[in-house]
Design an enzyme around this catalytic site. Structure first.
Site, mmCIF file in Angstrom:
data_model
loop_
_atom_site.group_PDB
_atom_site.id
_atom_site.type_symbol
_atom_site.label_atom_id
_atom_site.label_comp_id
_atom_site.label_asym_id
_atom_site.label_seq_id
_atom_site.Cartn_x
_atom_site.Cartn_y
_atom_site.Cartn_z
ATOM 1 N N ASP A 230 88.817 39.500 -12.658
ATOM 2 C CA ASP A 230 89.689 40.699 -12.728
ATOM 3 C C ASP A 230 91.154 40.440 -13.107
ATOM 4 O OD1 ASP A 230 87.296 41.494 -11.642
ATOM 5 O OD2 ASP A 230 88.159 42.700 -10.048
ATOM 6 N N LYS B 163 82.045 45.877 -13.286
ATOM 7 C CA LYS B 163 81.615 46.273 -11.930
ATOM 8 C C LYS B 163 82.385 47.495 -11.459
ATOM 9 C CE LYS B 163 84.766 42.815 -10.087
ATOM 10 N NZ LYS B 163 85.728 43.642 -9.384
ATOM 11 N N CYS C 8 88.703 40.959 -4.498
ATOM 12 C CA CYS C 8 87.610 40.620 -5.420
ATOM 13 C C CYS C 8 87.297 39.130 -5.448
ATOM 14 C CB CYS C 8 87.901 41.189 -6.798
ATOM 15 S SG CYS C 8 87.780 42.994 -6.756
#
Ligand code: VGL
Length: 197
Positions: free
Chosen positions: A10, A96, A140
């Protein structure tokens, strides 16, 4: 480092300074991750990236009942990877958090463009050992590392290439402790560069 792969979590504009959910110094992971990309490519090892890829009406967002500001909405600049991140041309990206109620914290919730989940993809490629860096340490990265361990992968956290949200002070340190307790190893670029082929 046979069976190893780099997983970049990310590193998107919204999680960097200037984005809608900025992680303090989030962009500082970029040059370090570029160093890891170079190292893994030099060893012929694969590089994967995950991204938050939400719909605008996601219940993950405060406006829709969740806890977060709107971020990483599919197709927006904020959802793009940081422009300084040198992803290899053949990087496989796992998206996601696409379902309306999905938080999508773990990269293992992600699927590639053909809908293949990350763990199935890694197993097919013979990857047993993942090296994880990116954003954010306490969300994350943490969920990805804990999930990877639970799924039987060896997992190393790249401590010089992570930064945290820290909703509460100390959340990132706590997250690193939790990952280590669950079985993760810690490493830096300098120490991996010292490992022979
Ligand atoms: C993340 C907070 C909300 C992350 C994603 O990528 O760590 N953090 N959504």
């Amino acid at each position: 480092m046979k069976g190893a792969a780099l997983l970049i979590v990310d590193v998107q504009n919204d999680f960097c300074p200037g984005g809608s959910l900025p992680v303090a110094e989030g962009d500082e992971v970029v040059p370090v991750l570029n160093g890891y990309v170079t190292l893994f490519r030099a060893k012929g090892l694969p590089v994967f990236a995950s991204r938050d890829w939400h719909q605008a009406d996601s219940r993950h967002f405060r406006v829709n009942g969740g806890i977060w500001p709107v971020h990483c909405v599919q197709g927006t600049d904020g959802a793009g990877f940081h422009p300084g991140l040198l992803l290899p041309h053949d990087v496989v990206v796992f998206s996601k958090g696409m379902g309306p109620g999905e938080e999508g914290y773990s990269s293992f919730d992600g699927v590639d463009e053909n809908g293949i989940p990350l763990s199935a993809f890694l197993k097919k490629k013979g990857v047993e050992n993942i090296f994880v860096g990116g954003l954010a340490t306490d969300y994350c990265v943490r969920y990805t590392v804990l999930d990877g361990l639970a799924k039987g992968f060896a997992v190393t956290v790249l401590v010089d290439a992570i930064r945290g949200v820290n909703l509460e002070p100390g959340d990132s340190e706590e997250a690193v402790r939790e990952m280590v307790k669950a079985g993760a190893f810690l490493a830096t670029l300098e120490c991996l560069e010292g490992i022979p082929q």
